[in-house]
Design an enzyme around this catalytic site. Structure first.
Site, PDB file in Angstrom:
ATOM      1  N   ASN A  86       0.852  -1.184   0.000  1.00 57.92           N
ATOM      2  CA  ASN A  86       0.000   0.000   0.000  1.00 57.92           C
ATOM      3  C   ASN A  86       0.890   1.236   0.000  1.00 57.92           C
ATOM      4  OD1 ASN A  86      -2.348  -1.578   0.173  1.00 57.92           O
ATOM      5  ND2 ASN A  86      -2.150  -1.726   2.395  1.00 57.92           N
ATOM      6  N   HIS A  99       6.439  -1.758   3.758  1.00 57.67           N
ATOM      7  CA  HIS A  99       6.204  -3.151   4.145  1.00 57.67           C
ATOM      8  C   HIS A  99       5.436  -3.851   3.045  1.00 57.67           C
ATOM      9  CE1 HIS A  99       3.124  -0.484   5.757  1.00 57.67           C
ATOM     10  NE2 HIS A  99       2.244  -1.451   5.546  1.00 57.67           N
ATOM     11  N   HIS A 101       2.873  -6.805   2.340  1.00 57.09           N
ATOM     12  CA  HIS A 101       1.926  -7.737   2.955  1.00 57.09           C
ATOM     13  C   HIS A 101       1.998  -9.063   2.205  1.00 57.09           C
ATOM     14  CE1 HIS A 101      -0.685  -4.712   5.153  1.00 57.09           C
ATOM     15  NE2 HIS A 101      -0.106  -3.902   4.275  1.00 57.09           N
TER      16      HIS A 101
END
Ligand code: 5GP
Length: 113
Positions: A86, A99, A101
């Protein structure tokens, strides 16, 4: 001031860590959106993809290869999984430390919400 994910890497916040190496850390998301929901985080606090630089090329590639490694380690490589990053407000980013996911353990739908 360190980011939330730097605090997790420093073991200042109790977290279920499943993998770690020199460049990154992988741990279970606190609010899982699938039976398996992992986050792969670079130890360098790159804010988001939109702010990564050419010097981050190795780290960025390493995150994807770590996704492959963790998928094998945790036993969902063959059934499949989804990776998501994101980026920014419209991307749904909440934590300003890059990060990746990894979602697995159920059939994913498309398009994503
Ligand atoms: P984003 O929305 O920024 O792409 O994702 C941030 C993710 O971090 C969310 O899925 C959220 O559940 C997870 N998260 C937020 N705080 C914590 C925490 O303290 N521990 C863990 N393990 N995950 C967290």
């Amino acid at each position: 001031m360190s980011t939330l994910f730097e605090k997790i890497a420093a073991r200042e916040i109790p977290t279920d860590i499943v993998y770690e190496d020199d460049l990154c850390l992988c741990f279970r998301d606190i609010n899982p959106q699938a039976p398996v929901h992992l986050l792969i985080v670079p130890k360098k606090p790159i804010v988001r993809i939109a702010e990564a630089g050419a010097e981050d090329k190795e780290t960025l590639g390493h995150l994807l290869l770590t996704a492959q490694l963790v998928a094998k380690q945790e036993g969902f490589a063959e059934k499949g999984f989804r990776t998501v990053i994101n980026n920014g407000p419209d991307g749904g980013e909440e934590v300003p430390h890059l990060h990746l996911h990894i979602l697995a353990g159920r059939k994913m739908t498309w398009p994503p919400g």
